[in-house]
Design a protein around this motif. Structure first.
Motif, PDB file in Angstrom:
ATOM      1  N   UNK A 139       0.886  -1.197   0.030  1.00 48.51           N
ATOM      2  CA  UNK A 139       0.033  -0.143  -0.052  1.00 48.51           C
ATOM      3  C   UNK A 139       0.738   1.392   0.124  1.00 48.51           C
ATOM      4  N   UNK A 140       0.078   2.142   0.119  1.00 51.65           N
ATOM      5  CA  UNK A 140       1.038   3.549   0.311  1.00 51.65           C
ATOM      6  C   UNK A 140       0.108   4.706   1.324  1.00 51.65           C
ATOM      7  N   UNK A 141       1.007   5.524   1.677  1.00 50.87           N
ATOM      8  CA  UNK A 141       0.433   6.496   2.649  1.00 50.87           C
ATOM      9  C   UNK A 141      -0.511   7.469   1.737  1.00 50.87           C
ATOM     10  N   UNK A 142      -1.536   8.092   2.456  1.00 52.08           N
ATOM     11  CA  UNK A 142      -2.293   8.915   1.788  1.00 52.08           C
ATOM     12  C   UNK A 142      -1.533  10.349   1.683  1.00 52.08           C
ATOM     13  N   UNK A 143      -0.599  10.815   2.724  1.00 50.72           N
ATOM     14  CA  UNK A 143       0.083  12.072   2.508  1.00 50.72           C
ATOM     15  C   UNK A 143       0.924  12.034   1.503  1.00 50.72           C
ATOM     16  N   UNK A 144       1.730  10.481   1.068  1.00 52.92           N
ATOM     17  CA  UNK A 144       2.435  10.409  -0.027  1.00 52.92           C
ATOM     18  C   UNK A 144       1.635  10.424  -1.395  1.00 52.92           C
ATOM     19  N   UNK A 145       0.342   9.897  -1.331  1.00 53.60           N
ATOM     20  CA  UNK A 145      -0.348   9.581  -2.583  1.00 53.60           C
ATOM     21  C   UNK A 145      -0.666  11.275  -3.001  1.00 53.60           C
ATOM     22  N   UNK A 146      -1.081  12.178  -2.157  1.00 53.31           N
ATOM     23  CA  UNK A 146      -1.357  13.463  -2.532  1.00 53.31           C
ATOM     24  C   UNK A 146      -0.192  14.248  -2.985  1.00 53.31           C
ATOM     25  N   UNK A 147       1.059  13.673  -2.324  1.00 53.13           N
ATOM     26  CA  UNK A 147       2.451  14.076  -2.930  1.00 53.13           C
ATOM     27  C   UNK A 147       2.712  13.833  -4.233  1.00 53.13           C
ATOM     28  N   UNK A 408       8.447  11.787   0.086  1.00 50.67           N
ATOM     29  CA  UNK A 408       9.012  11.473   1.517  1.00 50.67           C
ATOM     30  C   UNK A 408       8.833  12.848   2.368  1.00 50.67           C
ATOM     31  N   UNK A 409       9.133  13.821   1.817  1.00 49.35           N
ATOM     32  CA  UNK A 409       9.007  14.945   2.652  1.00 49.35           C
ATOM     33  C   UNK A 409       7.556  15.326   3.409  1.00 49.35           C
ATOM     34  N   UNK A 410       6.526  14.867   2.427  1.00 47.84           N
ATOM     35  CA  UNK A 410       5.267  15.278   2.970  1.00 47.84           C
ATOM     36  C   UNK A 410       4.689  14.118   3.870  1.00 47.84           C
ATOM     37  N   UNK A 411       5.150  13.093   3.592  1.00 45.98           N
ATOM     38  CA  UNK A 411       4.940  11.747   4.597  1.00 45.98           C
ATOM     39  C   UNK A 411       5.596  12.127   6.017  1.00 45.98           C
ATOM     40  N   UNK A 412       6.697  12.506   5.822  1.00 44.06           N
ATOM     41  CA  UNK A 412       7.504  12.739   6.952  1.00 44.06           C
ATOM     42  C   UNK A 412       6.926  14.038   7.800  1.00 44.06           C
ATOM     43  N   UNK A 413       6.538  14.928   7.057  1.00 37.83           N
ATOM     44  CA  UNK A 413       5.584  16.202   7.745  1.00 37.83           C
ATOM     45  C   UNK A 413       4.473  15.770   8.458  1.00 37.83           C
ATOM     46  N   UNK A 414       3.966  14.801   7.836  1.00 43.22           N
ATOM     47  CA  UNK A 414       2.530  14.271   8.417  1.00 43.22           C
ATOM     48  C   UNK A 414       2.724  13.530   9.478  1.00 43.22           C
ATOM     49  N   UNK A 415       3.699  12.842   9.514  1.00 41.25           N
ATOM     50  CA  UNK A 415       3.655  11.772  10.684  1.00 41.25           C
ATOM     51  C   UNK A 415       4.970  11.873  11.460  1.00 41.25           C
ATOM     52  N   UNK A 416       6.087  12.710  10.962  1.00 40.70           N
ATOM     53  CA  UNK A 416       6.898  12.852  12.142  1.00 40.70           C
ATOM     54  C   UNK A 416       7.977  11.727  11.982  1.00 40.70           C
ATOM     55  N   UNK A 417       9.327  11.912  12.613  1.00 39.59           N
ATOM     56  CA  UNK A 417      10.096  10.571  12.774  1.00 39.59           C
ATOM     57  C   UNK A 417       9.192   9.682  13.810  1.00 39.59           C
ATOM     58  N   UNK A 418       8.873  10.162  14.861  1.00 41.65           N
ATOM     59  CA  UNK A 418       8.177   9.182  15.571  1.00 41.65           C
ATOM     60  C   UNK A 418       7.228   8.431  14.887  1.00 41.65           C
ATOM     61  N   UNK A 419       6.260   9.087  14.358  1.00 44.54           N
ATOM     62  CA  UNK A 419       5.270   8.312  13.457  1.00 44.54           C
ATOM     63  C   UNK A 419       5.821   7.224  12.497  1.00 44.54           C
ATOM     64  N   UNK A 420       6.808   7.855  11.563  1.00 49.77           N
ATOM     65  CA  UNK A 420       7.292   6.700  10.923  1.00 49.77           C
ATOM     66  C   UNK A 420       8.233   5.515  11.610  1.00 49.77           C
ATOM     67  N   UNK A 421       8.575   5.878  12.839  1.00 45.81           N
ATOM     68  CA  UNK A 421       9.306   4.770  13.610  1.00 45.81           C
ATOM     69  C   UNK A 421       8.385   3.706  14.032  1.00 45.81           C
TER      70      UNK A 421
END
Length: 541
Positions: A139-147, A408-421
């Motif tokens: 799958x893929x993250x919604x924030x990345x899809x919009x990116x 990547x930037x938008x997913x990182x902005x949306x979830x933060x390092x902790x969320x991706x972790x």
């Protein structure tokens, strides 16, 4: 309500507000959208007739979004109902060709476009389905899809700052941020995004080749060069492809034995280097792996680096799969020693769920090496201006290049390092949960403890359970090889769940089941269903 009629001039009225049905057939909701109608926007008063064609494209975008978004939304909603919706509606290539309208018309239409969207969604594998455990992506993250959507709308190439100012700055920042987490020197690190891990591995080998054999870039190889590269026997096949592309030939890659978990044995690597030197060859490159494709193993980077320092060898780390653990404070220890690597690549489109493709390669402690390797003279494109250092096309082999850094930037902005972790940690946790169930169930045999997010095991049909309990399992390998391939192919055609299979010839292992547990939507019920489905499909074998 049905989706907006494609014959309507626009789904938006002159009051800039309209209730648009996003039901997609059975969602049962409506959304209020405040979007100015292109025909009523004040800015259009001065547009003139010559701009009308462009304005009509905006109106078409409104209509197509109104028709297609409900389909995409329903597609994602269906993936939340694994008991009723399969991972794939399997058809053979011939059947798909008959079921889909693959023709291209002389005169196109919006109806044909929407029909194509429907057919694509209907017959594609649902990689965001919780029971898709097939590959190293899910799958893929919604924030990345919009990116990805914004990338397509902007539609520029990341070769010069003039053409892509935002993305040129953003790509360098993403490289720096990743390097900082890896504790590399952010003042000397360099990097570039690439269309996939195979390409990133090739770039790393190419840069190393040009640093060790600078004449090859223009004059080609000399007979006396005799280059040799090394990689684990369980590394990705792209390393040999890179050797093919760089002109060395795949036979110039020496495979280093791996241990029973899939990690390169550093002592064996050293022996092979010594033997190559004694044979008059020039060892210059080793590709380590952070997360092997089959078992998910991490090579011992510190030990390998010591050998590299002794013999002057470039150490690359292929982290296309496992490199994303850099986002997890809990699992980052698996990358211990990677700060001393000469190059490193990883694919956020795998474990982090960024839409494909999104890959990057970092060159560590070799300032200017990317440009020395990949730049050429192109005065029509690269100009000597104050911002020329941001002309990233000089670092890449590509000219036309998508700004994948935005996803990547938008997913990182949306979830933060902790969320991706947390996404990484959940994958590790799910792998452990599956492994514990396999160990406790006599219908299965766990081959090894999970090294990361893959679980490798055998399914034992009733006919093999007593023999498996009575003697060495290796006696049953020929039969288990047949069972594994048969049950997994049956599973693919049934479509309710998808897991893959693989052998490990260097360990003498036949085909076994390899379940990849990175799907963030996986629940324990899905894990249990997989085991039951394997038994249902293989009970007669």
């Amino acid at each position: 309500m049905p989706p907006p009629n494609l014959a309507d001039p626009s789904p938006w009225d002159s009051n800039c507000k309209k209730e648009i049905d996003c039901s997609g057939g059975n969602i049962g909701i409506q959304r209020s959208v405040l979007i100015p109608s292109p025909t009523s926007d004040a800015s259009t008063e001065h547009a003139g007739a010559e701009r009308r064609e462009h304005l009509e494209e905006v109106e078409e975008l409104d209509r197509l979004f109104g028709a297609v978004y409900p389909l995409v939304r329903q597609y994602e909603l269906d993936n939340t109902n694994p008991e009723e919706v399969d991972v794939v509606e399997y058809h053979t290539p011939a059947e798909l060709s008959a079921l889909m309208d693959l023709t291209v018309p002389q005169e196109g239409s919006e109806q044909d476009f929407v029909r194509g969207c429907k057919e694509t969604l209907k017959y594609s594998v649902r990689t965001s389905h919780p029971r898709f455990m097939w590959q190293l992506y899910a799958g893929s993250d919604p924030a990345g899809q919009l990116g990805e959507l914004i990338t397509a709308a902007v539609n520029t190439s990341l070769h010069t700052f003039a053409a892509a100012p935002v993305f040129s700055v953003l790509e360098r920042e993403m490289i720096t941020q990743v390097a900082a987490i890896l504790q590399m020197n952010t003042e000397t690190v360099d990097g570039v995004f690439a269309p996939g891990g195979s390409y990133a591995n090739m770039v790393s080998m190419l840069v190393a080749r040009n640093e060790f054999f600078p004449h090859v870039r223009e004059d080609g190889w000399n007979a006396e060069d005799r280059p040799v590269a090394f990689t684990s026997v369980q590394s990705h096949y792209s390393i040999k492809k890179a050797a093919m592309i760089t002109g060395m030939g795949s036979k110039a890659v020496v495979e280093v034995p791996a241990d029973c978990n899939g990690a390169m044995i550093a002592e064996e690597f050293e022996k092979l280097v010594v033997a190559a030197v004694a044979a008059g060859k020039r060892p210059f490159f080793v590709s380590c792996t952070a997360g092997t494709t089959v078992t998910g193993a991490f090579d011992p980077f510190k030990k390998i680096k010591k050998v590299c320092e002794r013999f002057g060898i470039w150490m690359h780390v292929d982290g296309a799969w496992g490199g994303s653990v850099l986002m997890s404070a809990q699992h980052r220890v698996l990358l211990d020693g990677i700060d001393r690597a000469d190059s490193f690549c990883f694919n956020p489109h795998k474990l982090l769920g960024v839409p494909m493709q999104c890959s990057m390669v970092l060159i560590n402690n070799h300032p200017g090496a990317l440009e020395r390797s990949n730049s050429t003279v192109a005065d029509y494109l690269f100009h000597e201006t104050a911002d020329a250092s941001y002309n990233l096309g000089q670092k890449s082999l590509q000219c036309g290049r998508k700004p994948d850094c935005l996803k990547l930037w938008l997913c990182w902005k949306r979830h933060g390092t902790l969320g991706l972790g947390r996404r990484v940690e959940r994958a590790f946790s799910n792998a452990k949960a599956l492994a514990e169930r396999v160990k406790a169930d006599p219908r299965f045999h766990l081959i090894m403890e999970p090294q990361s997010c893959q679980v490798c095991f055998f399914y034992l049909p009733p006919s093999l359970r007593a023999p498996a309990a009575a003697g060495p399992l290796s006696v049953l390998y020929p039969k288990l090889d047949e069972v594994t391939q048969t049950v997994c192919l049956r599973m693919q055609r049934a479509g309710k769940i998808m897991v893959n299979f693989s052998p490990l010839p260097d360990q003498g292992l036949p085909h076994f089941i390899r379940a990849v547990m990175i799907q963030p939507r996986v629940q324990l019920a899905d894990i249990d269903f997989m085991l039951e489905e394997l038994d249902r499909l293989g009970h007669d074998l």
